[in-house]
Write a protein that holds these residues in place. Structure first.
Motif, mmCIF file in Angstrom:
data_model
loop_
_atom_site.group_PDB
_atom_site.id
_atom_site.type_symbol
_atom_site.label_atom_id
_atom_site.label_comp_id
_atom_site.label_asym_id
_atom_site.label_seq_id
_atom_site.Cartn_x
_atom_site.Cartn_y
_atom_site.Cartn_z
ATOM 1 N N ALA A 37 0.871 -1.178 0.155
ATOM 2 C CA ALA A 37 -0.213 -0.030 -0.036
ATOM 3 C C ALA A 37 0.901 1.322 -0.066
ATOM 4 C CB ALA A 37 -0.868 0.094 1.204
ATOM 5 N N ALA A 38 1.959 1.266 0.623
ATOM 6 C CA ALA A 38 2.943 2.486 0.788
ATOM 7 C C ALA A 38 3.606 2.568 -0.743
ATOM 8 C CB ALA A 38 3.925 2.282 2.000
ATOM 9 N N LEU A 39 4.056 1.496 -1.305
ATOM 10 C CA LEU A 39 4.770 1.629 -2.455
ATOM 11 C C LEU A 39 3.711 1.991 -4.032
ATOM 12 C CD1 LEU A 39 7.233 -1.321 -2.207
ATOM 13 C CD2 LEU A 39 7.733 1.240 -1.662
ATOM 14 N N VAL A 40 2.590 1.304 -3.826
ATOM 15 C CA VAL A 40 1.745 1.326 -5.008
ATOM 16 C C VAL A 40 0.225 1.252 -4.634
ATOM 17 C CG1 VAL A 40 3.329 0.416 -6.872
ATOM 18 C CG2 VAL A 40 2.014 -1.368 -5.270
ATOM 19 N N HIS A 82 -3.954 4.823 0.874
ATOM 20 C CA HIS A 82 -2.866 5.893 0.723
ATOM 21 C C HIS A 82 -2.463 6.603 1.778
ATOM 22 C CE1 HIS A 82 -3.715 6.601 -3.800
ATOM 23 N NE2 HIS A 82 -4.901 5.749 -3.392
ATOM 24 N N GLY A 83 -3.037 6.400 2.857
ATOM 25 C CA GLY A 83 -2.324 6.932 4.125
ATOM 26 C C GLY A 83 -1.299 6.179 4.602
ATOM 27 N N ALA A 84 -1.168 4.888 4.072
ATOM 28 C CA ALA A 84 0.074 4.091 4.508
ATOM 29 C C ALA A 84 1.221 4.431 4.402
ATOM 30 C CB ALA A 84 -0.257 2.526 3.994
ATOM 31 N N ARG A 85 1.367 5.155 3.087
ATOM 32 C CA ARG A 85 2.788 5.650 2.565
ATOM 33 C C ARG A 85 3.284 6.885 3.763
ATOM 34 N NH1 ARG A 85 3.755 7.845 -3.243
ATOM 35 N NH2 ARG A 85 3.959 5.499 -3.496
ATOM 36 N N PRO A 86 2.511 7.940 4.080
ATOM 37 C CA PRO A 86 3.114 8.737 4.974
ATOM 38 C C PRO A 86 3.501 8.146 6.647
ATOM 39 C CG PRO A 86 0.803 9.334 4.517
ATOM 40 C CD PRO A 86 1.354 8.340 3.654
ATOM 41 N N SER A 87 2.474 7.552 7.005
ATOM 42 C CA SER A 87 2.521 6.679 8.276
ATOM 43 C C SER A 87 3.802 5.661 8.370
ATOM 44 C CB SER A 87 1.414 5.806 8.461
ATOM 45 O OG SER A 87 -0.052 6.671 8.652
ATOM 46 N N LEU A 88 3.797 4.981 7.205
ATOM 47 C CA LEU A 88 5.265 3.954 7.273
ATOM 48 C C LEU A 88 6.431 4.802 7.154
ATOM 49 C CD1 LEU A 88 3.771 0.555 5.503
ATOM 50 C CD2 LEU A 88 3.820 1.241 8.068
ATOM 51 N N LEU A 89 6.460 5.717 6.242
ATOM 52 C CA LEU A 89 7.375 6.624 5.870
ATOM 53 C C LEU A 89 8.039 7.286 7.197
ATOM 54 C CD1 LEU A 89 9.589 7.831 4.163
ATOM 55 C CD2 LEU A 89 7.836 9.639 3.723
ATOM 56 N N ILE A 90 7.015 7.797 7.959
ATOM 57 C CA ILE A 90 7.520 8.439 9.251
ATOM 58 C C ILE A 90 7.894 7.683 10.029
ATOM 59 C CG2 ILE A 90 6.695 10.008 11.256
ATOM 60 C CD1 ILE A 90 4.713 11.482 9.418
ATOM 61 N N GLY A 91 7.288 6.600 10.407
ATOM 62 C CA GLY A 91 7.946 5.267 11.334
ATOM 63 C C GLY A 91 9.202 4.875 11.022
#
Length: 283
Positions: A37-40, A82-91
């Motif tokens: 979900a974070a990548l695509v 689409h919110g998985a990207r910012p959440s995982l990126l920050i983590g």
């Protein structure tokens, strides 16, 4: 009559259904979905997470909107994916920053002199004495809200714990037979540090960092919930929780599903981290 003996296939199936094996598999599948979900995200949710449809506002979960819609008619499922990207990126970024800072502090304390060790030790103790979220709030209050400051703030809160472990590992390795042998052979101190000290000191910390990613996601979501992360209407889980709390009585899905995403991420990270810990101890 059925045979009382257990077939190898039946025994394997029962072993595969044991909770000790089932939970890591579920956690790995959850982690794979989150990374995908974070990548695509458009593969899993092609709907625009910012698209407004006032006519569909506050729609409950249905076939057209699997997880319902928010007050502006935006699709909750699409926003969570689409919110998985910012959440995982920050983590992940906050955990990496915390590890980098901890590496500097831990090695300097473990390999340096007595006064350096005492000075760094006092700094680490003060940081550990403060609640992590409070320390992050103080930093954001001084530096201002935003994604970059959230990453730095969460990274600062995770660094002291990692620094303690690295210091302990460095001090135990400093007088080990492996390091003494490398010195006798005339290896340069930098080579000893890179080839012997770093891999052995970082091993246990990298396993713990798997647990730390989930904790970092929770803290980042908490900061976004307080309005100190990404600004609405960005599809970020903590911000979605904050937006949905006003309508908790009439549109429960606006808070339930973003909260479930946060809990699932933290749980998957914890289960995978514990599994790696057990493997490391067993090895």
């Amino acid at each position: 009559m059925p045979s009382s003996t257990t077939t190898p296939r039946g025994a394997a199936l029962r072993r595969g259904l044991r909770p000790g094996l089932l939970l890591p598999v579920i956690a790995a599948a959850t982690a794979f979905f989150l990374v995908l979900a974070a990548l695509v995200p458009w593969w899993l949710a092609p709907t625009d997470p910012l698209a407004i449809d006032p006519g569909a506002a506050f729609s409950s979960p249905s076939l057209s909107h699997w997880l319902g819609t928010d007050e502006s008619g935006r699709d909750i499922y699409s926003r969570i994916v689409h919110g998985a990207r910012p959440s995982l990126l920050i983590g992940a970024a906050a955990t990496g920053l915390g590890l980098g800072l901890a590496l500097v502090l831990g090695l300097a304390s473990g390999l340096g002199g007595r006064w350096l060790d005492a000075g760094i030790g006092r700094i680490v103790e003060v940081m550990l004495a403060l609640p992590g979220l409070l320390l992050a709030l103080v930093f954001i209050a001084l530096a201002g809200p935003g994604v970059s400051t959230t990453i730095i703030a969460v990274g600062l809160t995770t660094a002291p714990g990692y620094a303690r472990i690295i210091r302990s590992q460095a001090r135990s390795l400093r007088g080990s037979a492996m390091i003494e042998a490398a010195r006798v052979l005339g290896h340069h101190p930098a080579r000893i540090l890179v080839r012997h000290l770093l891999p052995n000191a970082l091993g246990p910390v990298l396993v713990l960092a798997t647990l730390g990613v989930g904790q970092a996601v929770i803290w980042a979501s908490a900061l976004s919930f307080l309005g100190l992360g990404e600004a609405p209407p960005a599809p970020e889980w903590g911000a979605m929780l904050a937006a949905g709390r006003t309508y908790l009585g009439s549109a429960w899905w606006m808070t339930f599903f973003p909260g479930l995403a946060i809990v699932a991420t933290a749980a998957a990270s914890t289960v995978l981290g514990r599994s790696l810990q057990r493997r490391a101890v067993g090895a």
